[in-house]
Design a protein around this motif. Structure first.
Motif, PDB file in Angstrom:
ATOM      1  N   LEU A  54       0.816  -1.216   0.000  1.00  0.00           N
ATOM      2  CA  LEU A  54       0.000   0.000   0.000  1.00  0.00           C
ATOM      3  C   LEU A  54       0.852   1.270   0.000  1.00  0.00           C
ATOM      4  CD1 LEU A  54      -2.724  -1.062   2.586  1.00  0.00           C
ATOM      5  CD2 LEU A  54      -2.970  -0.883   0.107  1.00  0.00           C
ATOM      6  N   GLY A  55       2.160   1.103   0.064  1.00  0.00           N
ATOM      7  CA  GLY A  55       3.046   2.260   0.085  1.00  0.00           C
ATOM      8  C   GLY A  55       3.054   2.977   1.423  1.00  0.00           C
ATOM      9  N   LEU A  56       2.755   2.255   2.492  1.00  0.00           N
ATOM     10  CA  LEU A  56       2.724   2.852   3.825  1.00  0.00           C
ATOM     11  C   LEU A  56       4.035   2.613   4.551  1.00  0.00           C
ATOM     12  CD1 LEU A  56      -0.807   1.632   4.940  1.00  0.00           C
ATOM     13  CD2 LEU A  56      -0.206   3.844   3.976  1.00  0.00           C
ATOM     14  N   GLU A  57       4.411   3.584   5.358  1.00  0.00           N
ATOM     15  CA  GLU A  57       5.597   3.430   6.196  1.00  0.00           C
ATOM     16  C   GLU A  57       5.144   3.439   7.648  1.00  0.00           C
ATOM     17  OE1 GLU A  57       9.587   5.924   7.315  1.00  0.00           O
ATOM     18  OE2 GLU A  57       8.852   6.006   5.265  1.00  0.00           O
ATOM     19  N   VAL A  58       5.543   2.426   8.390  1.00  0.00           N
ATOM     20  CA  VAL A  58       5.179   2.338   9.799  1.00  0.00           C
ATOM     21  C   VAL A  58       6.119   3.248  10.578  1.00  0.00           C
ATOM     22  CG1 VAL A  58       4.905   0.808  11.775  1.00  0.00           C
ATOM     23  CG2 VAL A  58       4.378  -0.017   9.475  1.00  0.00           C
ATOM     24  N   PRO A  59       5.574   4.196  11.338  1.00  0.00           N
ATOM     25  CA  PRO A  59       6.431   5.131  12.083  1.00  0.00           C
ATOM     26  C   PRO A  59       7.337   4.403  13.069  1.00  0.00           C
ATOM     27  CG  PRO A  59       4.130   5.843  12.124  1.00  0.00           C
ATOM     28  CD  PRO A  59       4.161   4.464  11.531  1.00  0.00           C
ATOM     29  N   PRO A  60       8.580   4.846  13.193  1.00  0.00           N
ATOM     30  CA  PRO A  60       9.525   4.213  14.126  1.00  0.00           C
ATOM     31  C   PRO A  60       9.013   4.210  15.568  1.00  0.00           C
ATOM     32  CG  PRO A  60      10.672   5.748  12.688  1.00  0.00           C
ATOM     33  CD  PRO A  60       9.212   5.913  12.420  1.00  0.00           C
ATOM     34  N   THR A  61       8.255   5.230  15.956  1.00  0.00           N
ATOM     35  CA  THR A  61       7.740   5.263  17.325  1.00  0.00           C
ATOM     36  C   THR A  61       6.749   4.133  17.564  1.00  0.00           C
ATOM     37  OG1 THR A  61       6.065   6.864  16.616  1.00  0.00           O
ATOM     38  CG2 THR A  61       8.059   7.739  17.633  1.00  0.00           C
ATOM     39  N   LEU A  62       5.968   3.782  16.556  1.00  0.00           N
ATOM     40  CA  LEU A  62       5.036   2.669  16.681  1.00  0.00           C
ATOM     41  C   LEU A  62       5.788   1.341  16.732  1.00  0.00           C
ATOM     42  CD1 LEU A  62       2.152   1.613  16.786  1.00  0.00           C
ATOM     43  CD2 LEU A  62       2.128   1.646  14.292  1.00  0.00           C
ATOM     44  N   LEU A  63       6.806   1.202  15.895  1.00  0.00           N
ATOM     45  CA  LEU A  63       7.620  -0.013  15.905  1.00  0.00           C
ATOM     46  C   LEU A  63       8.290  -0.209  17.257  1.00  0.00           C
ATOM     47  CD1 LEU A  63       9.301   0.115  12.388  1.00  0.00           C
ATOM     48  CD2 LEU A  63       7.496  -1.430  13.153  1.00  0.00           C
TER      49      LEU A  63
END
Length: 71
Positions: A54-63
């Motif tokens: 989907l071209g989404l990037e998971v934010p580092p803070t969420l990871l």
């Protein structure tokens, strides 16, 4: 917010979780291949890359807050 789709069918607003029936179908496909002689180690495991597709990037803070990250 519910973890299973079945709760939506009973009137819930939204869910985020696996489709249980689809999981059973996929498991049956793996069992079928093994019973037909395939070696379990040779069967490729399905990889879900939904965010990337989907071209989404998971934010580092969420990871950083995740208990487990499966890539």
């Amino acid at each position: 917010m519910h973890g299973l789709r079945e709760y939506l069918e009973a009137g819930g607003l939204m869910s985020y979780g696996p489709n249980i029936a689809d999981g059973y179908r996929r498991a049956a496909d793996y069992v079928d291949k093994i019973l037909r002689g395939a070696k379990p180690g040779d069967i490729p495991v399905e990889q879900l890359t939904t965010a990337k597709a989907l071209g989404l990037e998971v934010p580092p803070t969420l990871l950083a807050r995740a208990d487990e990250v499966i890539e």
